[in-house]
Scaffold this motif. Structure first.
Motif, short mmCIF file in Angstrom:
data_model
loop_
_atom_site.label_atom_id
_atom_site.label_comp_id
_atom_site.label_asym_id
_atom_site.label_seq_id
_atom_site.Cartn_x
_atom_site.Cartn_y
_atom_site.Cartn_z
N PRO A 1 0.82 -1.21 0.00
CA PRO A 1 0.00 0.00 0.00
C PRO A 1 0.86 1.27 0.00
O PRO A 1 2.02 1.25 0.41
N VAL A 2 0.24 2.36 -0.44
CA VAL A 2 0.91 3.65 -0.44
C VAL A 2 1.20 4.05 1.00
O VAL A 2 0.38 3.83 1.88
N ARG A 3 2.38 4.59 1.21
CA ARG A 3 2.77 5.08 2.54
C ARG A 3 3.35 6.47 2.40
O ARG A 3 3.97 6.80 1.38
N LYS A 4 3.18 7.29 3.46
CA LYS A 4 3.70 8.66 3.45
C LYS A 4 4.50 8.94 4.71
O LYS A 4 4.15 8.46 5.79
N ILE A 5 5.56 9.71 4.54
CA ILE A 5 6.37 10.16 5.66
C ILE A 5 6.62 11.66 5.47
O ILE A 5 7.04 12.09 4.40
N ILE A 6 6.35 12.42 6.51
CA ILE A 6 6.53 13.87 6.46
C ILE A 6 7.76 14.25 7.26
O ILE A 6 7.99 13.72 8.35
N GLY A 7 8.55 15.17 6.72
CA GLY A 7 9.72 15.68 7.44
C GLY A 7 10.99 15.54 6.65
O GLY A 7 10.98 15.16 5.48
N ASP A 8 12.12 15.83 7.31
CA ASP A 8 13.40 15.85 6.60
C ASP A 8 14.06 14.47 6.51
O ASP A 8 15.16 14.35 6.00
N LEU A 9 13.38 13.43 7.00
CA LEU A 9 13.83 12.04 6.89
C LEU A 9 15.17 11.80 7.57
O LEU A 9 15.92 10.91 7.19
N SER A 10 15.45 12.57 8.63
CA SER A 10 16.75 12.45 9.29
C SER A 10 16.85 11.25 10.22
O SER A 10 17.96 10.81 10.53
N ASN A 11 15.73 10.68 10.65
CA ASN A 11 15.77 9.51 11.53
C ASN A 11 15.63 8.25 10.68
O ASN A 11 14.54 7.86 10.29
N GLU A 12 16.77 7.62 10.38
CA GLU A 12 16.78 6.48 9.47
C GLU A 12 15.87 5.36 9.93
O GLU A 12 15.12 4.79 9.13
N GLU A 13 15.90 5.03 11.20
CA GLU A 13 15.07 3.93 11.70
C GLU A 13 13.59 4.21 11.48
O GLU A 13 12.85 3.35 11.01
N LYS A 14 13.15 5.44 11.76
CA LYS A 14 11.74 5.79 11.56
C LYS A 14 11.37 5.75 10.08
O LYS A 14 10.27 5.34 9.72
N VAL A 15 12.28 6.18 9.21
CA VAL A 15 12.01 6.14 7.78
C VAL A 15 11.87 4.71 7.30
O VAL A 15 10.93 4.37 6.57
N LEU A 16 12.79 3.84 7.70
CA LEU A 16 12.74 2.44 7.27
C LEU A 16 11.48 1.76 7.78
O LEU A 16 10.84 1.00 7.05
#
Length: 104
Positions: free
Chosen positions: A79-94
């Motif tokens: 499914p489509v997923r979205k993440i907002i922000g500067d993506l600086s936290n690698e663990e949260k992005v993954l």
């Protein structure tokens, strides 16, 4: 399949990512740099990245219902997923992308 075995996505599956930014702001620049680094580390040559600058094309925000920037949208795999922000936290992005690192 064995009981309790986890299913995983095929290694060759292509990821389609779209990053919405607004010009060359520090957060937009950081998001792009961070995302490229994560993609190279964890997706190798299995991804396509489209960067959309909403200062140049504001009408494109409606298609993915973008309310804040920068926003990363994983179009494929579903499914489509979205993440907002500067993506600086690698663990949260993954975790947000449901991306499991490639085991070396």
């Amino acid at each position: 399949m064995q009981r309790g075995a986890r299913t995983s996505r095929p290694r060759e599956e292509k990821w389609m990512l779209r990053l919405y930014i607004a010009g060359n702001t520090p957060k937009s620049t950081a998001a792009l740099i961070n995302l490229k680094r994560y993609c190279e580390q964890h997706l190798s040559n299995r991804y396509e990245l489209e960067v959309i600058d909403l200062l140049l094309n504001p009408q494109l925000a409606a298609g993915d219902q973008i309310l804040a920037i920068p926003t990363l949208v994983r179009k494929m795999p579903v499914p489509v997923r979205k993440i907002i922000g500067d993506l600086s936290n690698e663990e949260k992005v993954l975790v947000g992308l449901d991306l499991r690192p490639i085991k070396k």
